[in-house]
Design a protein around this motif. Structure first.
Motif, short mmCIF file in Angstrom:
data_model
loop_
_atom_site.label_atom_id
_atom_site.label_comp_id
_atom_site.label_asym_id
_atom_site.label_seq_id
_atom_site.Cartn_x
_atom_site.Cartn_y
_atom_site.Cartn_z
N PRO A 19 0.77 -1.24 0.00
CA PRO A 19 0.00 0.00 0.00
C PRO A 19 0.81 1.29 0.00
O PRO A 19 0.27 2.35 -0.28
N SER A 20 2.09 1.24 0.29
CA SER A 20 2.89 2.46 0.27
C SER A 20 3.44 2.75 -1.13
O SER A 20 4.07 3.79 -1.34
N VAL A 21 3.19 1.86 -2.09
CA VAL A 21 3.69 2.02 -3.46
C VAL A 21 2.52 2.33 -4.39
O VAL A 21 1.48 1.69 -4.32
N TYR A 22 2.70 3.32 -5.24
CA TYR A 22 1.68 3.69 -6.22
C TYR A 22 2.06 3.20 -7.60
O TYR A 22 3.24 3.09 -7.93
N ALA A 23 1.06 2.91 -8.43
CA ALA A 23 1.29 2.53 -9.82
C ALA A 23 0.17 3.12 -10.66
O ALA A 23 -0.87 3.54 -10.13
N LEU A 24 0.37 3.17 -11.94
CA LEU A 24 -0.66 3.61 -12.87
C LEU A 24 -1.38 2.38 -13.41
O LEU A 24 -0.75 1.41 -13.81
#
Length: 103
Positions: A19-24
């Protein structure tokens, strides 16, 4: 949310596994079940193009094949628009800076 015309949806979301990592994440409005992800919009949309092209092998009717082919054209246009820098931003403000939207 980023969108090219009204057919492509690309949004930034947290990864479920981290959850601390974002992606498109990208999908076509006519095929929301076919999704792709990437570190950039180009990568996510490129993966979507790959998934839709692969889906052509398993379509059950000419009508469905037409819909998938139209979606492929939309995705290719979205990639071309990204390359030209003509993608518009719609809705959703975020408290963090989104890639490509730094002011």
């Amino acid at each position: 949310m980023l969108t090219d015309s009204t057919s492509m949806i690309v949004k930034i979301s947290k990864l479920e596994v981290c959850p601390s990592v974002y992606a498109l994440f990208a999908h076509h409005r006519d095929f929301p079940e076919i999704r792709s992800e990437g570190e950039t919009a180009e990568q996510a949309i490129g993966e979507l193009l790959h998934h839709l092209t692969a889906a052509l092998d398993s379509v059950g009717s000419d009508r469905h094949r037409e819909l998938v082919q139209r979606a492929i054209v939309d995705v290719r246009n979205a990639l071309a628009n990204l390359a030209e820098g003509s993608v518009r931003t719609v809705g959703e403000s975020s408290s963090r800076s989104e890639p490509g939207n730094e002011s």
